[in-house]
Design a protein around this motif. Structure first.
Motif, PDB file in Angstrom:
ATOM      1  N   PRO A 251       0.817  -1.225   0.000  1.00  0.00           N
ATOM      2  CA  PRO A 251       0.000   0.000   0.000  1.00  0.00           C
ATOM      3  C   PRO A 251       0.847   1.270   0.000  1.00  0.00           C
ATOM      4  CG  PRO A 251      -0.862  -1.587   1.579  1.00  0.00           C
ATOM      5  CD  PRO A 251       0.462  -2.126   1.116  1.00  0.00           C
ATOM      6  N   VAL A 252       0.508   2.179  -0.888  1.00  0.00           N
ATOM      7  CA  VAL A 252       1.191   3.466  -0.969  1.00  0.00           C
ATOM      8  C   VAL A 252       0.191   4.466  -1.544  1.00  0.00           C
ATOM      9  CG1 VAL A 252       2.109   2.914  -3.259  1.00  0.00           C
ATOM     10  CG2 VAL A 252       3.231   4.660  -1.880  1.00  0.00           C
ATOM     11  N   PRO A 253       0.136   5.693  -0.998  1.00  0.00           N
ATOM     12  CA  PRO A 253      -0.868   6.667  -1.442  1.00  0.00           C
ATOM     13  C   PRO A 253      -0.519   7.317  -2.777  1.00  0.00           C
ATOM     14  CG  PRO A 253       0.515   7.647   0.241  1.00  0.00           C
ATOM     15  CD  PRO A 253       0.942   6.218   0.132  1.00  0.00           C
ATOM     16  N   VAL A 254      -0.452   6.518  -3.826  1.00  0.00           N
ATOM     17  CA  VAL A 254      -0.139   6.992  -5.174  1.00  0.00           C
ATOM     18  C   VAL A 254      -1.143   6.378  -6.139  1.00  0.00           C
ATOM     19  CG1 VAL A 254       1.592   7.023  -7.013  1.00  0.00           C
ATOM     20  CG2 VAL A 254       2.326   7.216  -4.634  1.00  0.00           C
ATOM     21  N   SER A 255      -1.654   7.149  -7.086  1.00  0.00           N
ATOM     22  CA  SER A 255      -2.593   6.635  -8.079  1.00  0.00           C
ATOM     23  C   SER A 255      -1.908   5.610  -8.971  1.00  0.00           C
ATOM     24  CB  SER A 255      -3.134   7.777  -8.943  1.00  0.00           C
ATOM     25  OG  SER A 255      -3.899   8.678  -8.176  1.00  0.00           O
ATOM     26  N   TYR A 256      -2.693   4.663  -9.489  1.00  0.00           N
ATOM     27  CA  TYR A 256      -2.136   3.685 -10.413  1.00  0.00           C
ATOM     28  C   TYR A 256      -3.173   3.264 -11.434  1.00  0.00           C
ATOM     29  CZ  TYR A 256      -4.406  -0.116  -7.757  1.00  0.00           C
ATOM     30  OH  TYR A 256      -5.322  -0.945  -7.140  1.00  0.00           O
ATOM     31  N   VAL A 257      -2.670   2.744 -12.554  1.00  0.00           N
ATOM     32  CA  VAL A 257      -3.499   2.211 -13.635  1.00  0.00           C
ATOM     33  C   VAL A 257      -3.046   0.776 -13.875  1.00  0.00           C
ATOM     34  CG1 VAL A 257      -4.136   2.414 -16.072  1.00  0.00           C
ATOM     35  CG2 VAL A 257      -3.783   4.477 -14.686  1.00  0.00           C
ATOM     36  N   ASP A 258      -4.001  -0.135 -14.016  1.00  0.00           N
ATOM     37  CA  ASP A 258      -3.642  -1.537 -14.214  1.00  0.00           C
ATOM     38  C   ASP A 258      -4.723  -2.207 -15.045  1.00  0.00           C
ATOM     39  OD1 ASP A 258      -2.233  -3.906 -14.023  1.00  0.00           O
ATOM     40  OD2 ASP A 258      -2.094  -3.884 -11.838  1.00  0.00           O
TER      41      ASP A 258
ATOM     42  N   GLU B 209      -3.709   2.805 -24.169  1.00  0.00           N
ATOM     43  CA  GLU B 209      -4.820   3.477 -23.494  1.00  0.00           C
ATOM     44  C   GLU B 209      -4.545   3.626 -22.000  1.00  0.00           C
ATOM     45  OE1 GLU B 209      -4.991   0.996 -25.616  1.00  0.00           O
ATOM     46  OE2 GLU B 209      -6.782   1.097 -26.881  1.00  0.00           O
ATOM     47  N   MET B 210      -3.940   2.604 -21.413  1.00  0.00           N
ATOM     48  CA  MET B 210      -3.607   2.661 -19.990  1.00  0.00           C
ATOM     49  C   MET B 210      -2.574   3.745 -19.714  1.00  0.00           C
ATOM     50  SD  MET B 210      -3.500  -1.473 -19.452  1.00  0.00           S
ATOM     51  CE  MET B 210      -2.789  -1.461 -17.808  1.00  0.00           C
ATOM     52  N   ALA B 211      -1.571   3.867 -20.580  1.00  0.00           N
ATOM     53  CA  ALA B 211      -0.560   4.905 -20.411  1.00  0.00           C
ATOM     54  C   ALA B 211      -1.163   6.291 -20.587  1.00  0.00           C
ATOM     55  CB  ALA B 211       0.580   4.703 -21.401  1.00  0.00           C
ATOM     56  N   GLY B 212      -2.096   6.422 -21.536  1.00  0.00           N
ATOM     57  CA  GLY B 212      -2.792   7.696 -21.697  1.00  0.00           C
ATOM     58  C   GLY B 212      -3.568   8.064 -20.455  1.00  0.00           C
ATOM     59  N   GLU B 213      -4.193   7.077 -19.827  1.00  0.00           N
ATOM     60  CA  GLU B 213      -4.927   7.325 -18.581  1.00  0.00           C
ATOM     61  C   GLU B 213      -3.973   7.731 -17.470  1.00  0.00           C
ATOM     62  OE1 GLU B 213      -8.083   7.836 -16.039  1.00  0.00           O
ATOM     63  OE2 GLU B 213      -8.127   7.496 -18.207  1.00  0.00           O
ATOM     64  N   MET B 214      -2.786   7.114 -17.426  1.00  0.00           N
ATOM     65  CA  MET B 214      -1.782   7.528 -16.443  1.00  0.00           C
ATOM     66  C   MET B 214      -1.457   9.014 -16.601  1.00  0.00           C
ATOM     67  SD  MET B 214       0.935   4.354 -16.665  1.00  0.00           S
ATOM     68  CE  MET B 214       2.188   5.218 -15.693  1.00  0.00           C
ATOM     69  N   ALA B 215      -1.233   9.427 -17.844  1.00  0.00           N
ATOM     70  CA  ALA B 215      -0.903  10.832 -18.096  1.00  0.00           C
ATOM     71  C   ALA B 215      -2.055  11.746 -17.689  1.00  0.00           C
ATOM     72  CB  ALA B 215      -0.556  11.031 -19.568  1.00  0.00           C
ATOM     73  N   GLN B 216      -3.281  11.339 -17.980  1.00  0.00           N
ATOM     74  CA  GLN B 216      -4.439  12.149 -17.597  1.00  0.00           C
ATOM     75  C   GLN B 216      -4.539  12.278 -16.082  1.00  0.00           C
ATOM     76  OE1 GLN B 216      -6.154  13.903 -19.568  1.00  0.00           O
ATOM     77  NE2 GLN B 216      -6.442  12.907 -21.556  1.00  0.00           N
ATOM     78  N   LEU B 217      -4.310  11.178 -15.369  1.00  0.00           N
ATOM     79  CA  LEU B 217      -4.350  11.222 -13.904  1.00  0.00           C
ATOM     80  C   LEU B 217      -3.277  12.156 -13.354  1.00  0.00           C
ATOM     81  CD1 LEU B 217      -4.947   7.469 -12.943  1.00  0.00           C
ATOM     82  CD2 LEU B 217      -6.562   9.359 -12.682  1.00  0.00           C
TER      83      LEU B 217
ATOM     84  N   GLN C 280      -4.381  18.454  -4.079  1.00  0.00           N
ATOM     85  CA  GLN C 280      -5.067  17.800  -2.963  1.00  0.00           C
ATOM     86  C   GLN C 280      -5.918  16.616  -3.413  1.00  0.00           C
ATOM     87  OE1 GLN C 280      -4.142  18.866   0.029  1.00  0.00           O
ATOM     88  NE2 GLN C 280      -2.889  20.329  -1.118  1.00  0.00           N
ATOM     89  N   ARG C 281      -5.915  16.352  -4.700  1.00  0.00           N
ATOM     90  CA  ARG C 281      -6.707  15.252  -5.247  1.00  0.00           C
ATOM     91  C   ARG C 281      -6.254  13.918  -4.636  1.00  0.00           C
ATOM     92  NH1 ARG C 281      -9.307  14.205 -10.388  1.00  0.00           N
ATOM     93  NH2 ARG C 281      -8.913  12.100 -11.167  1.00  0.00           N
ATOM     94  N   ALA C 282      -7.213  13.125  -4.189  1.00  0.00           N
ATOM     95  CA  ALA C 282      -6.904  11.842  -3.559  1.00  0.00           C
ATOM     96  C   ALA C 282      -6.409  10.838  -4.596  1.00  0.00           C
ATOM     97  CB  ALA C 282      -8.139  11.289  -2.847  1.00  0.00           C
ATOM     98  N   ALA C 283      -5.527   9.946  -4.168  1.00  0.00           N
ATOM     99  CA  ALA C 283      -5.035   8.893  -5.060  1.00  0.00           C
ATOM    100  C   ALA C 283      -6.189   7.994  -5.477  1.00  0.00           C
ATOM    101  CB  ALA C 283      -3.955   8.073  -4.361  1.00  0.00           C
ATOM    102  N   ARG C 284      -6.144   7.516  -6.711  1.00  0.00           N
ATOM    103  CA  ARG C 284      -7.198   6.631  -7.208  1.00  0.00           C
ATOM    104  C   ARG C 284      -6.592   5.574  -8.116  1.00  0.00           C
ATOM    105  NH1 ARG C 284     -10.543   9.244 -12.144  1.00  0.00           N
ATOM    106  NH2 ARG C 284     -11.421   7.168 -11.930  1.00  0.00           N
TER     107      ARG C 284
END
Length: 350
Positions: free
Chosen positions: A173-180, A315-323, A332-336
């Motif tokens: 667990p780490v408070p960082v957004s991820y795409v998988d 598409e996943m990498a594009g979503e990473m960039a958008q996040l 202040q946006r929460a990790a998702r």
């Protein structure tokens, strides 16, 4: 009125733009730094003057105002003390199609916004250098390819407050957004397909088991086979390289010469597996059906071409960039997390 001369280098100056547009130097600065409160009509006049004069903003000075570098880092990380892989890190980095696909997908989002992507290898000897580089503010944020549970870099980024998005579920667990992608669901697709093709003596070449993707693909395949056939699946571990898939296949067939269906945890290893099977006189798919994972260029270059589980990497990498962009807009946006659904691409190998 005669325009003021260019600077000592001969380049047009901010003052020249202001004089040509009939506005103050401060107004030109606000336009260049994309301050949203500037009147659209004034912005158009200033932008026309910039184009006519050929003014190029001083990016170093601009970054002092905006606190942005208009650069992001794509870091490919391997944790210190990691010894699972047989192939050197940099060799894997520049031969793995996954890295290129992530780069292409991120560029599709970042390039139209004028943001540069800096690719940084972070093998163990370079970890402290990469951390120092990030702390010095050379980039606005990080897209991090980090798949090992022991990798300290995701937590370091969180502790330092550096905006970051991971390319996969972190190992802890780490408070960082991820795409998988749903890794277990993808492995179940492979199992269902092989069983549907009438294969009953199944085996798998799994990825490193200190990686969530390696763990999940093995667990998903074993679970599906146990549910459908009530048997335990033999496995041999590879390191996601073509050579390791070839070597693992030889070991697997030595132990289980009667296998008729093989799930390999990525396409590079699957391509190596096909080659090893053919060297031993096994026909693919007549004798042994093979399913890979990723739907990378390796799947199409294999002979026969690979049936494989597709994860939509671009598409996943594009979503990473958008996040990451969203996080820069709102610190202040929460990790998702965003989880994509895998699909099966059927070709000749199974």
């Amino acid at each position: 009125m005669t325009a003021r001369p260019a600077d000592a280098t001969g380049r047009p100056t901010l003052e020249q733009v202001a004089e040509a547009a009939g506005v103050s130097r401060a107004t030109v600065s606000r336009v260049i730094n994309e301050v949203p409160t500037v009147d659209p009509r004034i912005r158009a006049v200033v932008e026309r003057a910039i184009a006519e004069i050929g003014y190029v903003p001083n990016l170093a000075a601009r970054s002092l105002v905006t606190r942005r570098t208009d650069s992001m880092a794509l870091i490919v990380s391997e944790p210190p003390g990691h010894t699972v892989y047989e192939t050197p890190f940099l060799q894997r980095l520049f031969t793995d199609p996954y890295i290129g696909r992530v780069t292409a997908g991120a560029q599709e989002v970042l390039r139209p916004r004028g943001i540069h992507l800096v690719i940084i290898p972070a093998d163990p000897p370079a970890h402290h250098m990469v951390t120092r580089y990030l702390r010095q503010g050379h980039v606005d944020g990080v897209l991090l390819i980090s798949s090992h549970g022991a990798d300290p870099l995701p937590q370091h980024l969180a502790d330092l407050g550096i905006p970051a998005v991971l390319s996969a579920r972190p190992g802890r667990p780490v408070p960082v957004s991820y795409v998988d992608v749903d890794q277990q669901a993808g492995a179940r697709l492979a199992a269902e397909h092989l069983i549907g093709r009438g294969r009953r003596r199944l085996a798998t070449i799994c990825g490193p088991q200190d990686m969530p993707a390696g763990q999940d693909r093995l667990a998903g395949f074993r679970s599906a086979v146990a549910t459908r056939l009530g048997v335990e699946v033999p496995s041999v571990q590879g390191d996601f390289t073509r050579g390791s898939g070839e070597a693992a296949t030889h070991r697997l067939v030595d132990r289980h010469p009667d296998i008729d269906g093989l799930f390999v945890a990525n396409d590079l290893m699957a391509e190596g597996a096909v080659r090893a099977l053919q060297e031993r006189g096994h026909r693919v798919p007549e004798d042994v059906a093979v399913v890979g994972f990723d739907d990378s260029i390796a799947a199409r270059e294999s002979h026969p071409q690979l049936t494989t589980v597709r994860q939509p990497v671009e598409e996943m990498a594009g979503e990473m960039a958008q996040l990451l962009l969203a996080q820069l807009r709102d610190p202040q946006r929460a990790a998702r997390s965003v989880i994509f659904t895998p699909t099966l691409v059927i070709r000749q190998s199974a």
